[in-house]
Scaffold this active site. Sequence first.
Site, short mmCIF file in Angstrom:
data_model
loop_
_atom_site.label_atom_id
_atom_site.label_comp_id
_atom_site.label_asym_id
_atom_site.label_seq_id
_atom_site.Cartn_x
_atom_site.Cartn_y
_atom_site.Cartn_z
CB THR A 168 -0.93 -0.03 1.23
OG1 THR A 168 -1.87 -1.09 1.04
CG2 THR A 168 -1.69 1.26 1.42
CB THR A 203 0.51 -3.53 6.40
OG1 THR A 203 -0.75 -3.68 5.74
CG2 THR A 203 0.98 -2.10 6.32
CG ASP A 204 -2.44 -7.25 3.97
OD1 ASP A 204 -2.70 -6.51 4.93
OD2 ASP A 204 -3.12 -7.28 2.93
C1 SIN Z 1 -1.01 -2.96 2.83
O1 SIN Z 1 0.14 -2.74 2.45
O2 SIN Z 1 -1.47 -2.31 3.82
C2 SIN Z 1 -1.93 -3.95 2.21
C3 SIN Z 1 -1.46 -4.51 0.92
C4 SIN Z 1 -0.18 -5.28 1.05
O3 SIN Z 1 0.05 -5.92 2.08
O4 SIN Z 1 0.58 -5.27 0.07
#
Ligand code: SIN
Length: 335
Positions: A19, A99-100
């Site tokens: 993200t 973040t995932d």
């Molecule tokens: C994010 O980064 O918050 C969600 C998408 C990902 O993990 O690439």
Amino acid sequence: MTTSNISLPRIAVLATGGTIAGQAGDASKTAGYKAGVVGVDKLLDAVPALSQVARIHAEQVASIDSKDMSTALWVTLGKRINVLLAQDDIDGVVVTHGTDTLEETAYLLHLTVKSEKPVVLTAAMRPSTALSADGPLNLLNAVTVAAHGSAAKQGVMVAFNNQIHSARDVTKTSTYAVDAFRSPEVGALGWVQDGRVEFQRAVVRRHTAQSQFDLEAALPSVEIVASYAGASRAAIDAFVAAGVKGLVIAGTGNGSVHATLQQALADAIGKGVAVVRSSRVSSGHVMRNGAAPDDALGSVSAGTLNPYKARVLLMLALAAGITDAAAIQQIFDTY
Ligand code: SIN
């Protein structure tokens, strides 16, 4: 991209997507965007203050939504970081990531980076096009930590929302908030704000240069199965039939396992599958022989590692040829 001010530390920024590199058609949108589409040069250009903190060497390693992270990309990333950190002209590494699955990648690197130089992962909860995007400040803070003398020997870290977390302890705890990461039980390692970095505790478990693990051998298949009311043994039996080498149980409470699953696990262990008991509860630890008879069953307790990190450690242990339950327990007690 390379910036120059020869007196500043030289930090490699490796971009993988997420993200933080996300793009939405509408600045008011913080969901429903596409992750991993903005290139590393554009991410860096959005943070002019970086030139006051470090000389940047940037590489685009991948452009993915981290839900699609693969073991092959883990190996590529880990090996590239080790090559860069072995160079005298690189003082630290920052990885931009989604973040995932950030906590999984961070822990894998924590166990396989062969350097005492800082490695800092960062990410964002809002896409780069959003009003109040959190990525630019997170990136500046991550580079600030990686360029800071006190960050050496701390293992792999995550800089997020002004906090610094150890890769071993950090986990994502919110689906939308910008303070999405926590280190349950132990808390953050320290904080970073306006160029200032402070560590409040040290990492005591073995990592990075002291770790026995590397990314040379192929990572074996290890899967995760949850225990819950009315659970059936179908998933465990299917994984065993598919040739899985290890299973991590996301158990209830103190890693307790539904009686139906416990029988399936005993059968899997009888066929040579390594079994680690973790917990689906977000804090606390799983005691050996606490809520299941590890000695009798031949299983291993994960301690404070969540199921996703327990899977990473089990994969590395099995890849290193460690297959005996007692020896795997020793690994879980050490890392
Ligand atoms: C994010 O980064 O918050 C969600 C998408 C990902 O993990 O690439």
